[in-house]
Design an enzyme around this catalytic site. Structure first.
Site, PDB file in Angstrom:
ATOM      1  N   THR A  36     -10.029  59.484  71.621  1.00  0.00           N
ATOM      2  CA  THR A  36     -10.139  58.415  70.623  1.00  0.00           C
ATOM      3  C   THR A  36      -9.416  57.132  71.091  1.00  0.00           C
ATOM      4  O   THR A  36      -9.849  56.517  72.067  1.00  0.00           O
ATOM      5  CB  THR A  36      -9.699  58.933  69.214  1.00  0.00           C
ATOM      6  OG1 THR A  36      -9.884  57.911  68.263  1.00  0.00           O
ATOM      7  CG2 THR A  36      -8.328  59.491  69.164  1.00  0.00           C
TER       8      THR A  36
ATOM      9  N   ASP B   4     -18.568  63.137  63.609  1.00  0.00           N
ATOM     10  CA  ASP B   4     -17.533  62.135  63.856  1.00  0.00           C
ATOM     11  C   ASP B   4     -18.069  60.751  63.523  1.00  0.00           C
ATOM     12  O   ASP B   4     -19.164  60.379  63.956  1.00  0.00           O
ATOM     13  CB  ASP B   4     -17.110  62.207  65.328  1.00  0.00           C
ATOM     14  CG  ASP B   4     -15.960  61.292  65.674  1.00  0.00           C
ATOM     15  OD1 ASP B   4     -15.398  60.641  64.763  1.00  0.00           O
ATOM     16  OD2 ASP B   4     -15.606  61.230  66.862  1.00  0.00           O
TER      17      ASP B   4
ATOM     18  N   HIS C 106     -14.245  65.069  64.408  1.00  0.00           N
ATOM     19  CA  HIS C 106     -13.474  64.263  65.344  1.00  0.00           C
ATOM     20  C   HIS C 106     -12.334  65.081  65.970  1.00  0.00           C
ATOM     21  O   HIS C 106     -11.547  65.692  65.260  1.00  0.00           O
ATOM     22  CB  HIS C 106     -12.919  63.050  64.598  1.00  0.00           C
ATOM     23  CG  HIS C 106     -12.173  62.064  65.425  1.00  0.00           C
ATOM     24  ND1 HIS C 106     -12.779  61.269  66.357  1.00  0.00           N
ATOM     25  CD2 HIS C 106     -10.850  61.737  65.453  1.00  0.00           C
ATOM     26  CE1 HIS C 106     -11.884  60.479  66.915  1.00  0.00           C
ATOM     27  NE2 HIS C 106     -10.699  60.751  66.390  1.00  0.00           N
TER      28      HIS C 106
END
Length: 339
Positions: free
Chosen positions: A177, A283, A315
């Site tokens: 991320t 996600d 996610h």
């Protein structure tokens, strides 16, 4: 599993907040509501046999790391491993290289991939707004690479594990991320020279062999692919970016968060020959990962890029639930890449 969640302090006056992640009070204190607890490193973790320790990279600013070393084969004290410089996720404002989640996850990565992992502890917003995390990530990358230099006695805080066991011909970077975003921008710095206007080489002329970007955090002022037009202005990435980098030039269309912004460094010069990108079906960043993958493919970059789409997952699922089959499959795919 313990949590770093803290109860609301109603006696202090709130300055600003980023629900549901954190709150800043007028006295300057910060209260974080998400994230896992810190855990110490360990010699020969009982689940993976990986050893870990914490080291200081720089005192001013304070940049540190946790290093994960796989078990040596037949106690071979000269055994070399690929090096994987890893940047943790957490929206630039949460989590840590020293957290339970990343200790567990990176022990698994080190063990299954047989790689030496350097997990960078960079400064977090809002105490240290961006671009602090980018600066720390770049400094740490150069520091790791400097261990490749034969005459490296002048380097501060030399780390013996890197010298004894690091194979600098197999040098990788990556993250999840926001950490994947940091890794992407380091690749641009190597390939484009985005700070000095010339290509920057790493110490010892170390070359990045590949980059692993899992659920990368990118965004822009306009929705892409199937992103919701109605919800775009109130999207979490928009709110996070404005909070962690309030002074960003061009706001959400700063090239650090929008790699296709006007004037952004060319993706054609990404500074490695191969990339592996993961997206997850459930996600909110899935479309951005696909968008970025397509942009890299269409940029003229000469490397090889692969997109792995994991259906039905949330996610960063592999960090939270490493025991599931999809997580095991993802780790195995990462291990096949980090060779």
């Amino acid at each position: 599993m313990a949590s770093s969640f803290s109860t609301t302090n109603s006696s202090k006056e709130i300055s600003r907040e980023l629900p549901p992640l954190l709150r800043v009070y007028k006295d300057g204190s910060v209260e974080r509501f998400l994230g896992s607890s810190f855990v110490p490193p360990s010699l020969q973790d009982p689940q993976t046999s990986v050893s870990s320790k914490d080291i200081v990279i720089s005192q001013n600013p304070l940049i540190s790391a946790r290093i994960h070393l796989p078990k040596l084969t037949n106690n071979d004290l000269t055994q070399k491993f690929p090096i994987f410089v890893y940047y943790h996720g957490g929206a630039f404002c949460l989590e840590s290289a020293f957290s339970f989640l990343h200790q567990r996850y990176l022990n698994i990565i080190a063990s299954k991939s047989n790689v030496l992992v350097v997990s960078v502890e960079y400064r977090l917003a809002p105490e240290h707004p961006l671009p602090a995390a980018y600066e720390d990530g770049w400094f740490a990358l150069k520091w790791v690479a400097s261990h490749s230099i034969e005459n490296n006695s002048s380097i501060e805080n030399l780390e013996p594990w890197l010298i004894k066991h690091g194979d600098f011909n197999r040098f990788y970077i990556g993250g999840d991320t926001s950490g994947a975003n940091i890794a992407h921008n380091a690749l641009l710095r190597v390939g484009n020279g985005i700070v000095t206007e010339k290509i920057e080489t790493l110490p010892g002329d170390v070359k990045i062999r590949g980059a692993l970007l899992a659920f990368p955090l990118f965004w822009s002022s306009k929705p892409v692919l199937s992103e919701s037009v109605e919800e775009h202005e109130q999207s979490s990435p928009m709110k996070v970016w404005n909070f962690v980098y309030p002074d960003a030039v061009n706001g959400i269309d700063n090239f650090l968060i929008n790699p296709l912004a006007p004037g952004a460094p060319s993706l054609e010069k990404i500074g490695c020959p191969k990339m592996l990108i993961f997206v997850a079906g459930k996600d909110d960043l899935r479309e951005r990962g696909i968008w970025y993958y397509n942009a890299v493919k269409e940029s003229g970059w000469k490397g090889e890029v692969e997109l792995v789409h994991v259906d039905g997952e949330e996610h960063c699922f592999q960090i939270y639930h490493p025991e599931t089959q999809n997580s095991i499959d993802m780790v195995n795919r990462i291990a096949a890449f980090l060779v």
